[in-house]
Motif scaffolding. Structure first.
Motif, PDB file in Angstrom:
ATOM      1  N   LEU A  37      28.388  41.494  64.575  1.00 22.93           N
ATOM      2  CA  LEU A  37      27.877  42.709  65.193  1.00 22.93           C
ATOM      3  C   LEU A  37      28.112  43.893  64.267  1.00 22.93           C
ATOM      4  O   LEU A  37      29.236  44.124  63.822  1.00 22.93           O
ATOM      5  CB  LEU A  37      28.586  42.962  66.525  1.00 22.93           C
ATOM      6  CG  LEU A  37      28.143  44.210  67.302  1.00 22.93           C
ATOM      7  CD1 LEU A  37      26.759  43.994  67.924  1.00 22.93           C
ATOM      8  CD2 LEU A  37      29.165  44.570  68.381  1.00 22.93           C
ATOM      9  N   ARG A  38      27.058  44.640  63.991  1.00 28.48           N
ATOM     10  CA  ARG A  38      27.185  45.870  63.202  1.00 28.48           C
ATOM     11  C   ARG A  38      27.326  47.052  64.144  1.00 28.48           C
ATOM     12  O   ARG A  38      26.480  47.281  65.004  1.00 28.48           O
ATOM     13  CB  ARG A  38      25.996  46.069  62.279  1.00 28.48           C
ATOM     14  CG  ARG A  38      26.018  47.388  61.497  1.00 28.48           C
ATOM     15  CD  ARG A  38      25.050  47.355  60.344  1.00 28.48           C
ATOM     16  NE  ARG A  38      25.440  46.310  59.394  1.00 28.48           N
ATOM     17  CZ  ARG A  38      24.647  45.863  58.412  1.00 28.48           C
ATOM     18  NH1 ARG A  38      23.422  46.339  58.274  1.00 28.48           N
ATOM     19  NH2 ARG A  38      25.088  44.919  57.587  1.00 28.48           N
ATOM     20  N   VAL A  39      28.405  47.808  63.957  1.00 26.50           N
ATOM     21  CA  VAL A  39      28.628  49.010  64.745  1.00 26.50           C
ATOM     22  C   VAL A  39      28.474  50.215  63.827  1.00 26.50           C
ATOM     23  O   VAL A  39      29.130  50.298  62.780  1.00 26.50           O
ATOM     24  CB  VAL A  39      30.028  49.015  65.394  1.00 26.50           C
ATOM     25  CG1 VAL A  39      30.239  50.298  66.187  1.00 26.50           C
ATOM     26  CG2 VAL A  39      30.206  47.791  66.296  1.00 26.50           C
ATOM     27  N   THR A  40      27.600  51.118  64.193  1.00 27.37           N
ATOM     28  CA  THR A  40      27.398  52.351  63.434  1.00 27.37           C
ATOM     29  C   THR A  40      28.160  53.477  64.116  1.00 27.37           C
ATOM     30  O   THR A  40      27.957  53.749  65.297  1.00 27.37           O
ATOM     31  CB  THR A  40      25.907  52.707  63.349  1.00 27.37           C
ATOM     32  OG1 THR A  40      25.210  51.669  62.657  1.00 27.37           O
ATOM     33  CG2 THR A  40      25.701  54.026  62.609  1.00 27.37           C
ATOM     34  N   PHE A  41      29.049  54.101  63.338  1.00 30.59           N
ATOM     35  CA  PHE A  41      29.861  55.202  63.837  1.00 30.59           C
ATOM     36  C   PHE A  41      29.311  56.523  63.304  1.00 30.59           C
ATOM     37  O   PHE A  41      28.756  56.578  62.200  1.00 30.59           O
ATOM     38  CB  PHE A  41      31.312  55.055  63.389  1.00 30.59           C
ATOM     39  CG  PHE A  41      31.995  53.830  63.920  1.00 30.59           C
ATOM     40  CD1 PHE A  41      32.514  53.799  65.210  1.00 30.59           C
ATOM     41  CD2 PHE A  41      32.132  52.695  63.129  1.00 30.59           C
ATOM     42  CE1 PHE A  41      33.147  52.672  65.697  1.00 30.59           C
ATOM     43  CE2 PHE A  41      32.762  51.558  63.613  1.00 30.59           C
ATOM     44  CZ  PHE A  41      33.266  51.548  64.899  1.00 30.59           C
ATOM     45  N   GLY A  42      29.491  57.577  64.069  1.00 29.43           N
ATOM     46  CA  GLY A  42      29.065  58.895  63.639  1.00 29.43           C
ATOM     47  C   GLY A  42      30.136  59.934  63.913  1.00 29.43           C
ATOM     48  O   GLY A  42      30.970  59.764  64.808  1.00 29.43           O
ATOM     49  N   GLY A  43      30.107  60.995  63.134  1.00 30.73           N
ATOM     50  CA  GLY A  43      31.054  62.085  63.314  1.00 30.73           C
ATOM     51  C   GLY A  43      30.840  63.128  62.244  1.00 30.73           C
ATOM     52  O   GLY A  43      30.539  62.781  61.089  1.00 30.73           O
ATOM     53  N   PRO A 120      42.203  42.352  69.239  1.00 36.30           N
ATOM     54  CA  PRO A 120      41.798  43.663  69.764  1.00 36.30           C
ATOM     55  C   PRO A 120      40.503  44.185  69.170  1.00 36.30           C
ATOM     56  O   PRO A 120      39.722  44.844  69.876  1.00 36.30           O
ATOM     57  CB  PRO A 120      42.985  44.563  69.410  1.00 36.30           C
ATOM     58  CG  PRO A 120      43.660  43.880  68.260  1.00 36.30           C
ATOM     59  CD  PRO A 120      43.479  42.406  68.513  1.00 36.30           C
ATOM     60  N   ALA A 121      40.237  43.899  67.890  1.00 41.64           N
ATOM     61  CA  ALA A 121      39.006  44.394  67.270  1.00 41.64           C
ATOM     62  C   ALA A 121      37.788  43.695  67.852  1.00 41.64           C
ATOM     63  O   ALA A 121      36.777  44.331  68.183  1.00 41.64           O
ATOM     64  CB  ALA A 121      39.068  44.196  65.759  1.00 41.64           C
ATOM     65  N   SER A 122      37.870  42.375  67.976  1.00 41.18           N
ATOM     66  CA  SER A 122      36.753  41.618  68.526  1.00 41.18           C
ATOM     67  C   SER A 122      36.513  41.979  69.987  1.00 41.18           C
ATOM     68  O   SER A 122      35.363  42.131  70.419  1.00 41.18           O
ATOM     69  CB  SER A 122      37.032  40.118  68.390  1.00 41.18           C
ATOM     70  OG  SER A 122      35.967  39.357  68.892  1.00 41.18           O
ATOM     71  N   SER A 127      32.391  44.886  73.565  1.00 38.41           N
ATOM     72  CA  SER A 127      31.986  45.734  74.695  1.00 38.41           C
ATOM     73  C   SER A 127      31.681  47.163  74.264  1.00 38.41           C
ATOM     74  O   SER A 127      31.556  48.058  75.116  1.00 38.41           O
ATOM     75  CB  SER A 127      33.095  45.748  75.760  1.00 38.41           C
ATOM     76  OG  SER A 127      34.303  46.274  75.232  1.00 38.41           O
ATOM     77  N   ALA A 128      31.567  47.413  72.953  1.00 39.66           N
ATOM     78  CA  ALA A 128      31.360  48.775  72.445  1.00 39.66           C
ATOM     79  C   ALA A 128      30.014  49.331  72.908  1.00 39.66           C
ATOM     80  O   ALA A 128      28.990  48.638  72.890  1.00 39.66           O
ATOM     81  CB  ALA A 128      31.432  48.788  70.922  1.00 39.66           C
ATOM     82  N   ARG A 129      30.030  50.587  73.309  1.00 37.92           N
ATOM     83  CA  ARG A 129      28.828  51.283  73.749  1.00 37.92           C
ATOM     84  C   ARG A 129      28.762  52.650  73.066  1.00 37.92           C
ATOM     85  O   ARG A 129      29.794  53.217  72.690  1.00 37.92           O
ATOM     86  CB  ARG A 129      28.846  51.480  75.273  1.00 37.92           C
ATOM     87  CG  ARG A 129      28.860  50.176  76.070  1.00 37.92           C
ATOM     88  CD  ARG A 129      27.554  49.417  75.922  1.00 37.92           C
ATOM     89  NE  ARG A 129      27.545  48.195  76.729  1.00 37.92           N
ATOM     90  CZ  ARG A 129      27.976  47.011  76.292  1.00 37.92           C
ATOM     91  NH1 ARG A 129      28.470  46.897  75.059  1.00 37.92           N
ATOM     92  NH2 ARG A 129      27.923  45.956  77.076  1.00 37.92           N
ATOM     93  N   PRO A 130      27.558  53.226  72.913  1.00 41.09           N
ATOM     94  CA  PRO A 130      27.449  54.569  72.338  1.00 41.09           C
ATOM     95  C   PRO A 130      28.359  55.556  73.059  1.00 41.09           C
ATOM     96  O   PRO A 130      28.420  55.585  74.290  1.00 41.09           O
ATOM     97  CB  PRO A 130      25.968  54.916  72.529  1.00 41.09           C
ATOM     98  CG  PRO A 130      25.280  53.582  72.487  1.00 41.09           C
ATOM     99  CD  PRO A 130      26.221  52.638  73.171  1.00 41.09           C
ATOM    100  N   GLY A 131      29.072  56.335  72.269  1.00 43.82           N
ATOM    101  CA  GLY A 131      30.013  57.306  72.813  1.00 43.82           C
ATOM    102  C   GLY A 131      31.454  56.835  72.784  1.00 43.82           C
ATOM    103  O   GLY A 131      32.367  57.670  72.865  1.00 43.82           O
ATOM    104  N   ASP A 132      31.690  55.518  72.663  1.00 52.19           N
ATOM    105  CA  ASP A 132      33.061  55.022  72.566  1.00 52.19           C
ATOM    106  C   ASP A 132      33.701  55.539  71.281  1.00 52.19           C
ATOM    107  O   ASP A 132      33.067  55.568  70.221  1.00 52.19           O
ATOM    108  CB  ASP A 132      33.083  53.491  72.563  1.00 52.19           C
ATOM    109  CG  ASP A 132      32.719  52.896  73.916  1.00 52.19           C
ATOM    110  OD1 ASP A 132      32.608  53.664  74.880  1.00 52.19           O
ATOM    111  OD2 ASP A 132      32.546  51.666  73.982  1.00 52.19           O
ATOM    112  N   ARG A 133      34.977  55.928  71.372  1.00 52.55           N
ATOM    113  CA  ARG A 133      35.623  56.602  70.262  1.00 52.55           C
ATOM    114  C   ARG A 133      36.752  55.765  69.668  1.00 52.55           C
ATOM    115  O   ARG A 133      37.493  55.081  70.390  1.00 52.55           O
ATOM    116  CB  ARG A 133      36.170  57.957  70.717  1.00 52.55           C
ATOM    117  CG  ARG A 133      35.100  58.907  71.220  1.00 52.55           C
ATOM    118  CD  ARG A 133      35.677  60.262  71.572  1.00 52.55           C
ATOM    119  NE  ARG A 133      36.321  60.894  70.428  1.00 52.55           N
ATOM    120  CZ  ARG A 133      35.675  61.533  69.455  1.00 52.55           C
ATOM    121  NH1 ARG A 133      34.358  61.624  69.480  1.00 52.55           N
ATOM    122  NH2 ARG A 133      36.340  62.091  68.472  1.00 52.55           N
TER     123      ARG A 133
END
Length: 279
Positions: A37-43, A120-122, A127-133
């Motif tokens: 799964l690729r997770v794109t983070f922003g900030g 913990p990472a997996s 369950s990661a969703r947009p807005g999760d920090r």
């Protein structure tokens, strides 16, 4: 006569550390394969993040249950303070590779191998969703030198050996993407099934072999067995190995003792430990 003496006080700004803490949130997720799964983070602060490419190492801090943001100390002694935190406050920490960095867009990609409920990472990524920090410790562009990457072929090496399981796939993918066009390389990638295989951006002189476990447990010697059967190209190699810790140690031992590679020409790293945890 009155003499006036003017004293100028120069304040030196605190030296920028090689790594800084970036507070980010999930922008989007993309399933790359059944278990990746690729997770794109922003900030906004990601404009100050940088990468040397290759196997650029970063640290991810995940919030504990009930937390919106992980509690992470900052500053030059952050790790000592982090270790001193009580268990019910100290966030889980894991090491990852930058899979993509777009500072203009203030975005950073990280690829997660989904192991179900094994860590913990997996668990977080599943369950990661947009807005999760979360918080990310990554290279700071203001520092004069980029640290935290290990792919550094010796100047007189003639070709590269890359080998790893799926946890090393993000790093190997990045290494190949910036490899010089005239570099010869032999790559072995161990994955759970053929569904995990995908095209890789690499020079024409790179030969990639995918090894599917087909239900066998990870870290069972698949890489070593395949490499032991392989005839190497002529010349001096540089080897980069990563994956399950015990498997990588055995592979490195094979290369040095049985294939005659010099120890200084072999980089190896245990990204994870079967039955244990590596931060």
């Amino acid at each position: 006569m009155t003499t006036t003496v003017t004293t100028t006080v120069t304040t030196t700004a605190a030296a920028v550390q090689p790594y800084s803490l970036f507070r980010v949130e999930v922008v989007r997720t993309q399933r790359i394969s059944p278990s990746m799964l690729r997770v794109t983070f922003g900030g906004p602060d990601l404009k100050l993040c940088t990468s040397a490419g290759h196997d650029q190492r970063i640290k991810l801090f995940f919030p504990l249950p009930g937390q919106t943001d992980p509690i992470v100390p900052e500053g030059p002694d952050w790790f000592g303070e982090f270790r001193a935190m009580p268990d019910n406050v100290r966030p889980p920490i894991r090491t990852f590779t930058i899979s993509g960095l777009r500072t203009d867009a203030r975005e950073l990609d990280v690829d997660f191998v989904l192991h179900g409920d094994l860590g913990p990472a997996s668990r977080w990524a599943g369950s990661a969703r947009p807005g999760d920090r979360i918080a990310i410790l990554a290279p700071d562009a203001r520092h004069p030198e980029i640290l935290g990457y290990e792919y550094k072929p010796t100047e007189d090496s003639d070709w590269t050996l890359l080998a790893g399981d799926e946890t090393a796939l993000p790093a190997i993918t990045q290494i190949l993407s910036v490899m010089p066009a005239d570099r010869q390389a032999v790559v072995f990638l161990e994955v759970a099934s053929a569904q995990e295989m995908r095209p890789l951006d690499c020079p024409a002189g790179v030969h990639v072999t995918w090894l599917c476990r087909g239900g066998a447990p990870a870290g069972g010697g698949v890489l070593k067995e395949a490499i032991a059967r392989t005839e190497f190209p002529a010349g001096r190699p540089y080897a980069w190995l990563a994956g399950e810790s015990s498997a990588v140690v055995e592979l490195r031992r094979h290369l040095v003792r049985e294939r005659g590679l010099d120890k200084k020409d072999v980089y190896f790293s245990g990204y994870w430990l079967l039955g244990g945890a590596i931060e």
